[in-house]
Design a protein around this motif. Sequence first.
Motif: not given
Lengths: 335, 335, 335, 335
Positions: B199-206, B239-245
Amino acid sequence: MTEPTPTRHPNPAGIQRVAVLTSGGDAPGMNAAIRAVVRTAAFEGLEVMGVRRGFSGLHRGELRLIGPRDMANTIQRGGTILLTARSATWRTPEGRASGAQHLRDNGVGGLIVIGGDGSFHGAKLLEQEHGIPVIGVPGTIDNDLYGTDHTIGYFTAVETALDAVDKLRDTGASHERIFVIEVMGRHAGHIALDVAVAGGAEEVFIPEDDKPIEDVIQIVKDSVKKGKMGSIVIVAEGVPGGAQGVGDAIQAGTGLETRVSILGHIQRGGTPVSSDRILASRLGEAAVYALMDGVSGVMVGRRGGDIIHTPLHETWEKRKDVNRDLYRCAMKLSV
Amino acid sequence: MTEPTPTRHPNPAGIQRVAVLTSGGDAPGMNAAIRAVVRTAAFEGLEVMGVRRGFSGLHRGELRLIGPRDMANTIQRGGTILLTARSATWRTPEGRASGAQHLRDNGVGGLIVIGGDGSFHGAKLLEQEHGIPVIGVPGTIDNDLYGTDHTIGYFTAVETALDAVDKLRDTGASHERIFVIEVMGRHAGHIALDVAVAGGAEEVFIPEDDKPIEDVIQIVKDSVKKGKMGSIVIVAEGVPGGAQGVGDAIQAGTGLETRVSILGHIQRGGTPVSSDRILASRLGEAAVYALMDGVSGVMVGRRGGDIIHTPLHETWEKRKDVNRDLYRCAMKLSV
Amino acid sequence: MTEPTPTRHPNPAGIQRVAVLTSGGDAPGMNAAIRAVVRTAAFEGLEVMGVRRGFSGLHRGELRLIGPRDMANTIQRGGTILLTARSATWRTPEGRASGAQHLRDNGVGGLIVIGGDGSFHGAKLLEQEHGIPVIGVPGTIDNDLYGTDHTIGYFTAVETALDAVDKLRDTGASHERIFVIEVMGRHAGHIALDVAVAGGAEEVFIPEDDKPIEDVIQIVKDSVKKGKMGSIVIVAEGVPGGAQGVGDAIQAGTGLETRVSILGHIQRGGTPVSSDRILASRLGEAAVYALMDGVSGVMVGRRGGDIIHTPLHETWEKRKDVNRDLYRCAMKLSV
Amino acid sequence: MTEPTPTRHPNPAGIQRVAVLTSGGDAPGMNAAIRAVVRTAAFEGLEVMGVRRGFSGLHRGELRLIGPRDMANTIQRGGTILLTARSATWRTPEGRASGAQHLRDNGVGGLIVIGGDGSFHGAKLLEQEHGIPVIGVPGTIDNDLYGTDHTIGYFTAVETALDAVDKLRDTGASHERIFVIEVMGRHAGHIALDVAVAGGAEEVFIPEDDKPIEDVIQIVKDSVKKGKMGSIVIVAEGVPGGAQGVGDAIQAGTGLETRVSILGHIQRGGTPVSSDRILASRLGEAAVYALMDGVSGVMVGRRGGDIIHTPLHETWEKRKDVNRDLYRCAMKLSV
């Protein structure tokens, strides 16, 4: 565990600028590969020149700098933003000399060619005659290149063909008809085989195989006896007679209504699926690193999860067989 | 070269009838796996009983014979025609005893369980306590099972999430906004990582990683400075907090308009893509052969192009890491 | 404001049971229409018999009761679960007499025929010769029926063709080629015209029109001069010579590389888009109400937002013209 | 019959140059509308200036000429190539005066605003205060504008939401769960109603309606009794409590497992479907002709097949009701 820190790649070859072109038939994911070349280069502090219209543009000097921002919103696009073309001139020593001169005039230290084995042949001549480092990136929907499990564009072509098969099955089942469907693959049955298994086809014809039509007629007859509503037969374009020949023979041999559908060029286009974008991203990155490492005359490919290098000449001299286990599986599951 | 002739598989275990069930969260391609079990069995002259509603249906005796024709037009369908459910009763010895009795009463010589490691645990207990041969087939979108490169449903989930990212990028770029997108993956970042690269993302959290949010805020700020229109950040649900966090932190840290999108359950459904159908076809076939060979207590998986067996307990004891090379690649290409 | 309360429809005709069949070429949304017939009938306390294989099945007596639960998970499926077939027998008075007898034997008070004008002709004869009330529901991808703005299946066919055009444009633009694309429409240019406007085509050929090929050659030449990369020409299948004829003429006349793509049967299948499902839902409902109101010999259709009735014979005697404003619009936007 | 010859439109207003901007939330098909404005203008010999970032860019003078070639390969793209933004400054007389000055300095004879009623309000003020002719083009996915049957982007949003519903139904049916799905529509239930009918939902909640939750709980209970596997409930975002509120109430009232899915921003993006591209093409053309005819202060819309003009103030003063017949139909078909 902490995030991997991407560190700078060593640059023993001392390359400051690379060029990239797309050649041969376009394939979905070529833009993702160009993007990976451009952005990997930018990350490493190198410049990239994009060559328009493949070797045809190279011998005419159609080069210009492209930067990371030029690649915004391209990863999801089919086709190739660099365009592609056939070039008769490139087959002449003069044409190649002209191309080499343009590369040297622009300070290009290595050329990345995204395409098939024909294109790699053109690249190899440039390296041999003019000493310019070249790296091949496998970009062709047919997946018929030795030295990589998959080629860029292959996954999308299979998905497009499969979507068509799903649609034709709706109609075939409603009319209780036989559909003979031709997919791409002039010399190889990779697409046909994948589509046959995933599409739940009764039969599949591939160029690697000399299946007697009589057997297929019997299978279709048996399939009707078993109460199947509608049959799907997949034919790779490289099979003698193509889908039309197979369809005519089945209709004549079974007396059942048979329709032929040739999917054609739609298999080349469209938004690339994730697997093609990811493969293209990995191989575009690997191509830049190969040049920085001083490597030349190889195609970068992926085997299992590993990046491997294959001498360019092997890509046209050696043959990648279809997956025989999958072939056997296809035949059992149509029971 | 001639066509491979599919020959009958030896049956030293002398199995005449197998049962199959789907368990845990549904995954696209489960129907293709059931179909492969049923048709492989039919090809080999075995019968198949389908168990409805997973272990919950098994202890209640919801079994019935299913034949090759019952599987017509199912390969392309999402969900599972056998249904799936959670079962508290199965966690009791009495529940499992009841299930074992139903299998014996129906002359079933082995059970194939399509699901994740929780389901394999339930299968293992059945084998240990009642001596019934069991084989696991990895069916879960998260791809978090040791013993196979990929799980059934994973490819489709990635494709669905990627399609959503492509859509959000249209809006993000038009409004020059940051989009923080949550994809599935409670314990593993496989989907997130693939979607980020493709998706050409700038960042990713796993979940495997403890990236400091400050670094990401800096990356987004830099990205805006570089003139990027709109940024995409991918977050795995675990990921703790999820996307909202993550979204709240980015908005607070950058002062830029940030939108959060949680893709949710759509990632579970839909027509399976070709890769999932093919994987399911291979593994369904392999599961039947494992039982015929007298094997029990393993999960069938695919590594490279090979079918491999992994003891069931390893699927929950061992951990499959994400692809670190791909992770590094993702970070470079967002340059 | 409060929710509209759906009240029972009066039933002056005293109908207790209706039959429904699909006939002619299958079209996406036919299942949604069958579902609407079955569920509207159930809501009103009527029974429904489904006839398999159209008129062919009717004269052989292939009828069975279908209830609301039988229609679960069908609204999204292409094709027709009732199957369809051509019937030579129905063209004979004996065939129709046999069909009428089966309807009477089963206590059927009216027949709903989902199909095109050929099918409506067969229905009309049944009404005339045997006094059985019949209602037509327009189900054909071509949209060539007088008496309704749109036919069921049309919207999906346009969408499928458009998706193919988008894919071919990727390749056409990458190779700077001309693509001549044939879409369905034996007698009518509705699909071609919509696809041309939505696909941004340079030109469109429809059966209603006698455009000189010389003009088109000039347009393509001008288009190249203007710097367009790749041109798209849409041809309806009913145009003399088809896409192949047009493509040959353009290649000969311009000297430019021209590719022909015949989309074919894929346009018939696939999951129906929302507009087809909604149209089918409205018309299936309206067909049941027409029978309950004692109406016969008409096709239900939608004009603007209204349900209208058109005598069946007008559907084959009168002609629906293509949208001329849209045609003019298409030509301007290719400037 | 011969091809219609597109002739030049009269230009009594003597307009030589128009400007176009997109404003408010982006909607699929906005690019097709911009393209239609640019190409219609080119066909008529007029110039077009594109304004970036809506009114925000207008008061800052972000205008530049765009020609027909700039619109190549944009008809299929989601989002808006002109970008869009909110503008607090435009709500001040000074902001509008600055925008008017930029238009006059650039010789612009009329402004076309693609957006919703909020954007039309901003346009109306520009006309009133500075005498600049303005035309509105309805571009919003919600379809909540009086004066047109449909708005640009609506069809695509419905299709995207429907695709998600189809996916969730796979999972819902496999787990025999209730899915409560929230679609866009802050003030209007158009999307919700279409999706409910096309998605075969059991129930639908829209802002125009005050359905008691008790009735819905009863309907879901009945639905389970009837043997339905999985239920779908559609909720428009403007309903008090949203999908989460409805889902909680259903779970509490029925004791059945209920899942909530909020589709969110994905409904805004993606390749526009054919209906949106065609509507956008017609309305973009009509907007240019309105300005050439000396018309101002209206929105162009389509009713039935006709282009109509509606005074801008009516677009926010009058209300378009949802289709009540469709609403009733939805409730019957869930029987």
